[in-house]
Design a protein around this motif. Structure first.
Motif, PDB file in Angstrom:
ATOM      1  N   ALA A 130       8.094  -0.003  -1.273  1.00 22.66           N
ATOM      2  CA  ALA A 130       8.240  -0.224  -2.716  1.00 22.66           C
ATOM      3  C   ALA A 130       7.047   0.236  -3.544  1.00 22.66           C
ATOM      4  CB  ALA A 130       8.484  -1.706  -2.984  1.00 22.66           C
ATOM      5  N   SER A 131       5.851   0.245  -2.969  1.00 21.09           N
ATOM      6  CA  SER A 131       4.690   0.635  -3.776  1.00 21.09           C
ATOM      7  C   SER A 131       4.643   2.150  -3.929  1.00 21.09           C
ATOM      8  CB  SER A 131       3.389   0.174  -3.108  1.00 21.09           C
ATOM      9  OG  SER A 131       2.288   0.714  -3.829  1.00 21.09           O
ATOM     10  N   VAL A 132       4.446   2.598  -5.164  1.00 25.32           N
ATOM     11  CA  VAL A 132       4.281   4.031  -5.417  1.00 25.32           C
ATOM     12  C   VAL A 132       2.872   4.313  -5.948  1.00 25.32           C
ATOM     13  CG1 VAL A 132       6.743   4.276  -5.926  1.00 25.32           C
ATOM     14  CG2 VAL A 132       5.137   3.932  -7.809  1.00 25.32           C
ATOM     15  N   ARG A 133       2.023   3.315  -5.915  1.00 23.50           N
ATOM     16  CA  ARG A 133       0.694   3.391  -6.505  1.00 23.50           C
ATOM     17  C   ARG A 133      -0.181   4.414  -5.785  1.00 23.50           C
ATOM     18  NH1 ARG A 133      -4.063   0.506  -6.275  1.00 23.50           N
ATOM     19  NH2 ARG A 133      -3.532  -0.279  -4.212  1.00 23.50           N
ATOM     20  N   ALA A 134      -1.000   5.132  -6.577  1.00 22.73           N
ATOM     21  CA  ALA A 134      -1.996   6.002  -5.951  1.00 22.73           C
ATOM     22  C   ALA A 134      -2.897   5.112  -5.111  1.00 22.73           C
ATOM     23  CB  ALA A 134      -2.808   6.698  -7.041  1.00 22.73           C
ATOM     24  N   THR A 156       7.183  -4.799   0.234  1.00 19.01           N
ATOM     25  CA  THR A 156       6.705  -4.856  -1.157  1.00 19.01           C
ATOM     26  C   THR A 156       5.364  -5.570  -1.309  1.00 19.01           C
ATOM     27  OG1 THR A 156       7.307  -5.457  -3.443  1.00 19.01           O
ATOM     28  CG2 THR A 156       7.931  -7.019  -1.720  1.00 19.01           C
ATOM     29  N   PRO A 157       4.524  -5.069  -2.206  1.00 15.16           N
ATOM     30  CA  PRO A 157       3.325  -5.829  -2.587  1.00 15.16           C
ATOM     31  C   PRO A 157       3.670  -6.806  -3.697  1.00 15.16           C
ATOM     32  CG  PRO A 157       3.314  -3.731  -3.720  1.00 15.16           C
ATOM     33  CD  PRO A 157       4.581  -3.777  -2.906  1.00 15.16           C
ATOM     34  N   GLU A 158       2.687  -7.629  -4.042  1.00 14.94           N
ATOM     35  CA  GLU A 158       2.822  -8.510  -5.213  1.00 14.94           C
ATOM     36  C   GLU A 158       1.894  -7.994  -6.301  1.00 14.94           C
ATOM     37  OE1 GLU A 158       3.180 -12.848  -4.744  1.00 14.94           O
ATOM     38  OE2 GLU A 158       1.333 -12.958  -5.921  1.00 14.94           O
ATOM     39  N   TYR A 159       2.457  -7.783  -7.482  1.00 17.80           N
ATOM     40  CA  TYR A 159       1.653  -7.386  -8.646  1.00 17.80           C
ATOM     41  C   TYR A 159       1.823  -8.452  -9.713  1.00 17.80           C
ATOM     42  CZ  TYR A 159       1.617  -2.514  -6.846  1.00 17.80           C
ATOM     43  OH  TYR A 159       1.470  -1.371  -6.096  1.00 17.80           O
ATOM     44  N   GLY A 162      -0.177  -9.010   0.035  1.00 19.30           N
ATOM     45  CA  GLY A 162      -0.966  -9.184  -1.193  1.00 19.30           C
ATOM     46  C   GLY A 162      -2.235  -9.931  -0.867  1.00 19.30           C
ATOM     47  N   GLY A 163      -2.637 -10.826  -1.790  1.00 19.02           N
ATOM     48  CA  GLY A 163      -3.824 -11.655  -1.586  1.00 19.02           C
ATOM     49  C   GLY A 163      -3.441 -12.882  -0.761  1.00 19.02           C
ATOM     50  N   VAL A 164      -3.907 -14.052  -1.204  1.00 21.33           N
ATOM     51  CA  VAL A 164      -3.668 -15.259  -0.394  1.00 21.33           C
ATOM     52  C   VAL A 164      -2.192 -15.579  -0.237  1.00 21.33           C
ATOM     53  CG1 VAL A 164      -5.866 -16.446  -0.678  1.00 21.33           C
ATOM     54  CG2 VAL A 164      -4.102 -16.658  -2.451  1.00 21.33           C
ATOM     55  N   VAL A 210      -4.163  -8.496   2.577  1.00 22.74           N
ATOM     56  CA  VAL A 210      -3.709  -7.308   3.309  1.00 22.74           C
ATOM     57  C   VAL A 210      -4.824  -6.292   3.572  1.00 22.74           C
ATOM     58  CG1 VAL A 210      -2.919  -6.079   1.209  1.00 22.74           C
ATOM     59  CG2 VAL A 210      -1.852  -5.607   3.440  1.00 22.74           C
ATOM     60  N   HIS A 211      -5.823  -6.245   2.695  1.00 23.74           N
ATOM     61  CA  HIS A 211      -6.866  -5.226   2.891  1.00 23.74           C
ATOM     62  C   HIS A 211      -7.784  -5.541   4.074  1.00 23.74           C
ATOM     63  CE1 HIS A 211      -5.874  -2.502  -0.328  1.00 23.74           C
ATOM     64  NE2 HIS A 211      -5.466  -3.575  -0.978  1.00 23.74           N
ATOM     65  N   ASP A 212      -7.745  -6.788   4.537  1.00 26.83           N
ATOM     66  CA  ASP A 212      -8.530  -7.157   5.726  1.00 26.83           C
ATOM     67  C   ASP A 212      -7.635  -7.395   6.942  1.00 26.83           C
ATOM     68  OD1 ASP A 212     -10.859  -7.191   4.203  1.00 26.83           O
ATOM     69  OD2 ASP A 212     -10.436  -9.227   3.510  1.00 26.83           O
TER      70      ASP A 212
HETATM   71  C1  FMN Z   1      -1.529  -4.404 -10.915  1.00 24.94           C
HETATM   72  C2  FMN Z   1      -1.847  -5.249  -9.716  1.00 24.94           C
HETATM   73  C3  FMN Z   1      -1.603  -6.605  -9.741  1.00 24.94           C
HETATM   74  C4  FMN Z   1      -1.859  -7.395  -8.621  1.00 24.94           C
HETATM   75  N1  FMN Z   1      -1.507  -8.711  -8.650  1.00 24.94           N
HETATM   76  C5  FMN Z   1      -1.551  -9.417  -7.485  1.00 24.94           C
HETATM   77  C6  FMN Z   1      -0.995 -10.728  -7.425  1.00 24.94           C
HETATM   78  O1  FMN Z   1      -0.487 -11.249  -8.370  1.00 24.94           O
HETATM   79  N2  FMN Z   1      -1.055 -11.391  -6.261  1.00 24.94           N
HETATM   80  C7  FMN Z   1      -1.597 -10.834  -5.128  1.00 24.94           C
HETATM   81  O2  FMN Z   1      -1.585 -11.462  -4.072  1.00 24.94           O
HETATM   82  N3  FMN Z   1      -2.144  -9.593  -5.166  1.00 24.94           N
HETATM   83  C8  FMN Z   1      -2.112  -8.884  -6.314  1.00 24.94           C
HETATM   84  N4  FMN Z   1      -2.616  -7.609  -6.356  1.00 24.94           N
HETATM   85  C9  FMN Z   1      -3.282  -7.095  -5.161  1.00 24.94           C
HETATM   86  C10 FMN Z   1      -2.299  -6.277  -4.360  1.00 24.94           C
HETATM   87  O3  FMN Z   1      -1.481  -7.090  -3.593  1.00 24.94           O
HETATM   88  C11 FMN Z   1      -3.042  -5.291  -3.478  1.00 24.94           C
HETATM   89  O4  FMN Z   1      -3.828  -4.465  -4.336  1.00 24.94           O
HETATM   90  C12 FMN Z   1      -2.149  -4.413  -2.657  1.00 24.94           C
HETATM   91  O5  FMN Z   1      -2.933  -3.454  -2.014  1.00 24.94           O
HETATM   92  C13 FMN Z   1      -1.116  -3.696  -3.516  1.00 24.94           C
HETATM   93  O6  FMN Z   1      -0.243  -2.958  -2.711  1.00 24.94           O
HETATM   94  P1  FMN Z   1      -0.273  -1.351  -2.699  1.00 24.94           P
HETATM   95  O7  FMN Z   1      -1.696  -0.945  -2.388  1.00 24.94           O
HETATM   96  O8  FMN Z   1       0.669  -0.970  -1.607  1.00 24.94           O
HETATM   97  O9  FMN Z   1       0.172  -0.899  -4.055  1.00 24.94           O
HETATM   98  C14 FMN Z   1      -2.402  -6.806  -7.463  1.00 24.94           C
HETATM   99  C15 FMN Z   1      -2.682  -5.434  -7.457  1.00 24.94           C
HETATM  100  C16 FMN Z   1      -2.394  -4.665  -8.555  1.00 24.94           C
HETATM  101  C17 FMN Z   1      -2.649  -3.186  -8.502  1.00 24.94           C
END
Ligand code: FMN
Length: 187
Positions: A12-16, A76-79, A109-111, A142-144
């Motif tokens: 789902a993520s299309v982010r650079a 999917t990530p969470e934004y 995502g994060g926590v 996810v980054h760790d």
């Molecule tokens: C615009 C934006 C909003 C984000 N909001 C959240 C959030 O609400 N909760 C969370 O756990 N992580 C959040 N993150 C962190 C993302 O989960 C993390 O950057 C992840 O790498 C995003 O997935 P992607 O790199 O595949 O796009 C956010 C990241 C971005 C770019």
């Protein structure tokens, strides 16, 4: 007898600079052990799906791939406590092609591990007559989470969830595939 079915896995993520493909690659590597499904990997970053829903070649091709699939997994990530906008465009592009087919989630995502994005997506897919699987694969921080080989540093709880999710998908995909053949879903 275990009938093979077609599972579409949607990144789902299309982010650079996205981490999404790493998560999908991990999922696809581990998926094989639990299913004989054929996989169609659909990376939304490869598609030009117009946000105004005006269609076009990629929209038609994506709709056909959704139509051909028997089941789905959305990675999917969470934004901002939701899910990415391009995923909503992708969901809204087909319509009846989603119906009566099971769908599971791999989120990160994060926590929260993307939990809030998943719970929002359940309500969206309910509107499309898509049953969503009870068990989700959530990957927090996810980054760790991954080592240099792209494997999880703490695999136990996440891989257990993956096993459960795929077992649920196997059951629903075969049950609903048979049901759709017996009687087209027209509710
Ligand atoms: C615009 C934006 C909003 C984000 N909001 C959240 C959030 O609400 N909760 C969370 O756990 N992580 C959040 N993150 C962190 C993302 O989960 C993390 O950057 C992840 O790498 C995003 O997935 P992607 O790199 O595949 O796009 C956010 C990241 C971005 C770019």
């Amino acid at each position: 007898m275990r009938d093979p079915y077609l599972l579409a896995v949607i990144t789902a993520s299309v982010r650079a600079d996205r981490i999404g493909p790493k998560v999908t690659r991990w999922f696809l590597r581990h998926l094989d052990r639990h299913t004989d499904a054929t996989v169609d990997h659909i990376d939304l970053a490869d598609l030009d799906l117009p946000g105004d829903l005006s269609g076009g070649g990629d929209a038609e091709r994506f709709t056909r791939r959704v139509e051909q699939a028997d089941a789905f997994v959305v990675v999917t990530p969470e934004y901002n406590h939701g899910y990415p906008g391009p995923l909503k465009t992708a969901i809204d592009t087909p319509y009846e092609q989603w119906r009566a087919k099971p769908l599971g989630f791999v989120s990160y995502g994060g926590v929260s591990g993307g939990l809030r994005a998943v719970e929002q997506l359940r309500t969206v897919f309910a509107e499309l007559h898509v049953p969503t699987m009870r068990t989700s694969v959530l990957i927090p921080n996810v980054h760790d989470a991954f080592d240099d080989r792209g494997e999880l540093r703490a695999p136990a709880p996440v891989e257990a969830a993956l096993t459960e999710l795929v077992r649920q998908l196997n059951w629903w995909a075969r049950a609903l595939s048979g049901a759709r053949t017996d009687r087209p879903y027209d509710c």
